[in-house]
Scaffold this active site. Sequence first.
Site, mmCIF file in Angstrom:
data_model
loop_
_atom_site.group_PDB
_atom_site.id
_atom_site.type_symbol
_atom_site.label_atom_id
_atom_site.label_comp_id
_atom_site.label_asym_id
_atom_site.label_seq_id
_atom_site.Cartn_x
_atom_site.Cartn_y
_atom_site.Cartn_z
ATOM 1 N N HIS A 1 -27.542 -6.137 2.979
ATOM 2 C CA HIS A 1 -26.370 -6.280 2.097
ATOM 3 C C HIS A 1 -25.431 -5.081 2.258
ATOM 4 O O HIS A 1 -24.208 -5.240 2.328
ATOM 5 C CB HIS A 1 -26.802 -6.366 0.624
ATOM 6 C CG HIS A 1 -27.659 -7.539 0.277
ATOM 7 N ND1 HIS A 1 -28.865 -7.414 -0.354
ATOM 8 C CD2 HIS A 1 -27.473 -8.877 0.465
ATOM 9 C CE1 HIS A 1 -29.400 -8.609 -0.545
ATOM 10 N NE2 HIS A 1 -28.583 -9.519 -0.050
ATOM 11 N N ARG B 1 -26.919 -14.595 8.490
ATOM 12 C CA ARG B 1 -28.046 -13.951 9.173
ATOM 13 C C ARG B 1 -28.532 -14.758 10.362
ATOM 14 O O ARG B 1 -28.980 -14.212 11.350
ATOM 15 C CB ARG B 1 -29.209 -13.760 8.197
ATOM 16 C CG ARG B 1 -28.962 -12.712 7.148
ATOM 17 C CD ARG B 1 -29.969 -12.794 6.054
ATOM 18 N NE ARG B 1 -29.914 -14.123 5.438
ATOM 19 C CZ ARG B 1 -30.806 -14.604 4.602
ATOM 20 N NH1 ARG B 1 -31.847 -13.886 4.271
ATOM 21 N NH2 ARG B 1 -30.656 -15.809 4.081
ATOM 22 N N LYS C 1 -33.589 -18.940 -9.156
ATOM 23 C CA LYS C 1 -34.495 -17.843 -8.807
ATOM 24 C C LYS C 1 -34.990 -17.116 -10.052
ATOM 25 O O LYS C 1 -34.243 -16.955 -11.007
ATOM 26 C CB LYS C 1 -33.766 -16.834 -7.909
ATOM 27 C CG LYS C 1 -33.354 -17.408 -6.565
ATOM 28 C CD LYS C 1 -32.596 -16.385 -5.735
ATOM 29 C CE LYS C 1 -32.192 -16.979 -4.401
ATOM 30 N NZ LYS C 1 -31.352 -16.055 -3.614
ATOM 31 N N SER D 1 -34.123 -10.472 0.137
ATOM 32 C CA SER D 1 -34.654 -9.736 -1.014
ATOM 33 C C SER D 1 -36.095 -10.172 -1.290
ATOM 34 O O SER D 1 -36.953 -9.348 -1.586
ATOM 35 C CB SER D 1 -33.777 -9.977 -2.240
ATOM 36 O OG SER D 1 -32.467 -9.496 -1.992
HETATM 37 N N1 COA Z 1 -28.910 -9.079 4.508
HETATM 38 C C1 COA Z 1 -30.097 -9.252 3.921
HETATM 39 N N2 COA Z 1 -30.374 -10.284 3.103
HETATM 40 C C2 COA Z 1 -29.386 -11.156 2.887
HETATM 41 C C3 COA Z 1 -28.125 -11.046 3.475
HETATM 42 C C4 COA Z 1 -27.902 -9.944 4.322
HETATM 43 N N3 COA Z 1 -26.739 -9.757 4.922
HETATM 44 N N4 COA Z 1 -27.368 -12.093 3.080
HETATM 45 C C5 COA Z 1 -28.139 -12.819 2.272
HETATM 46 N N5 COA Z 1 -29.343 -12.258 2.140
HETATM 47 C C6 COA Z 1 -30.483 -12.763 1.370
HETATM 48 C C7 COA Z 1 -30.339 -12.571 -0.098
HETATM 49 O O1 COA Z 1 -30.908 -11.356 -0.530
HETATM 50 C C8 COA Z 1 -31.088 -13.756 -0.629
HETATM 51 O O2 COA Z 1 -32.471 -13.447 -0.646
HETATM 52 P P1 COA Z 1 -33.452 -14.152 -1.690
HETATM 53 O O3 COA Z 1 -33.300 -15.635 -1.502
HETATM 54 O O4 COA Z 1 -34.765 -13.651 -1.290
HETATM 55 O O5 COA Z 1 -32.999 -13.700 -3.050
HETATM 56 C C9 COA Z 1 -30.912 -14.829 0.416
HETATM 57 O O6 COA Z 1 -30.549 -14.130 1.586
HETATM 58 C C10 COA Z 1 -29.855 -15.818 0.078
HETATM 59 O O7 COA Z 1 -28.657 -15.088 -0.199
HETATM 60 P P2 COA Z 1 -27.441 -15.772 -0.901
HETATM 61 O O8 COA Z 1 -27.106 -17.034 -0.232
HETATM 62 O O9 COA Z 1 -26.367 -14.745 -1.014
HETATM 63 O O10 COA Z 1 -28.050 -16.179 -2.292
HETATM 64 P P3 COA Z 1 -27.840 -15.511 -3.639
HETATM 65 O O11 COA Z 1 -28.744 -16.152 -4.607
HETATM 66 O O12 COA Z 1 -27.980 -14.039 -3.506
HETATM 67 O O13 COA Z 1 -26.310 -15.835 -3.973
HETATM 68 C C11 COA Z 1 -24.551 -17.232 -4.846
HETATM 69 C C12 COA Z 1 -25.783 -17.157 -3.949
HETATM 70 C C13 COA Z 1 -24.835 -16.542 -6.153
HETATM 71 C C14 COA Z 1 -23.387 -16.535 -4.190
HETATM 72 C C15 COA Z 1 -24.242 -18.718 -5.095
HETATM 73 O O14 COA Z 1 -25.389 -19.358 -5.547
HETATM 74 C C16 COA Z 1 -23.143 -18.891 -6.128
HETATM 75 O O15 COA Z 1 -21.986 -18.772 -5.789
HETATM 76 N N6 COA Z 1 -23.510 -19.157 -7.386
HETATM 77 C C17 COA Z 1 -22.563 -19.294 -8.494
HETATM 78 C C18 COA Z 1 -22.506 -20.714 -9.003
HETATM 79 C C19 COA Z 1 -21.539 -21.519 -8.202
HETATM 80 O O16 COA Z 1 -20.369 -21.258 -8.137
HETATM 81 N N7 COA Z 1 -22.082 -22.568 -7.576
HETATM 82 C C20 COA Z 1 -21.293 -23.462 -6.761
HETATM 83 C C21 COA Z 1 -21.199 -22.941 -5.332
HETATM 84 S S1 COA Z 1 -20.242 -23.999 -4.342
#
Ligand code: COA
Length: 160
Positions: free
Chosen positions: A17, A90, A41, A129
Amino acid sequence: MKKALYSGSFDPMTNGHLDIITRASKMFDKLIVGVIHNPNKVPLFTPEERVEMIKKLINDLPNVQVDCFTGLLADYVNAKKFNAVVRGLRATTDFEYEIQMAQMNAKLFNPGIESVFLMTSPEYSFISSSVIKEVVALNGKVDGLVPPVVLKEIKKKFSK
Ligand code: COA
């Protein structure tokens, strides 16, 4: 002034991140790291704990700030008048999920707001994560994958 949002659960923030944050901070005048609760989650850290950790990690990036929000990402992005939303890719497996979210968000964003994708640096392409938490919980080494301050906080949680 071009302002972008980098949003996620960050439970907790990893070097993957941070790599995206550092690179995105050079592309925009202002970058906000948006901590959000993902209802799918079960988090290890409260949003407040995550924000506090992130504050320490972005200390040397003057144009980066952290915020916390709930609800629809597009509502927050429209209300705060962001120009872009940054996401890290990724692996090809991220693409399916990201394209769906980007296209849905495109319907919900005010005109002109873009989703911008950065390819994760190869040394972080395999981490998440969850995998970090799992390895630390089982006393495995995650050196170089999470900032020391984060590692300390994860260990503190698991020692309770
Ligand atoms: N390096 C390391 N890990 C990474 C990464 C990077 N560059 N990019 C992503 N990851 C990891 C994250 O830590 C996460 O790990 P985890 O599943 O073990 O927690 C995983 O990859 C998925 O990441 P991400 O897709 O960013 O999921 P998130 O839960 O952190 O975030 C939101 C997703 C919150 C942005 C999305 O669900 C959202 O927008 N929610 C709001 C509600 C909404 O508007 N919904 C409609 C969307 S159209």
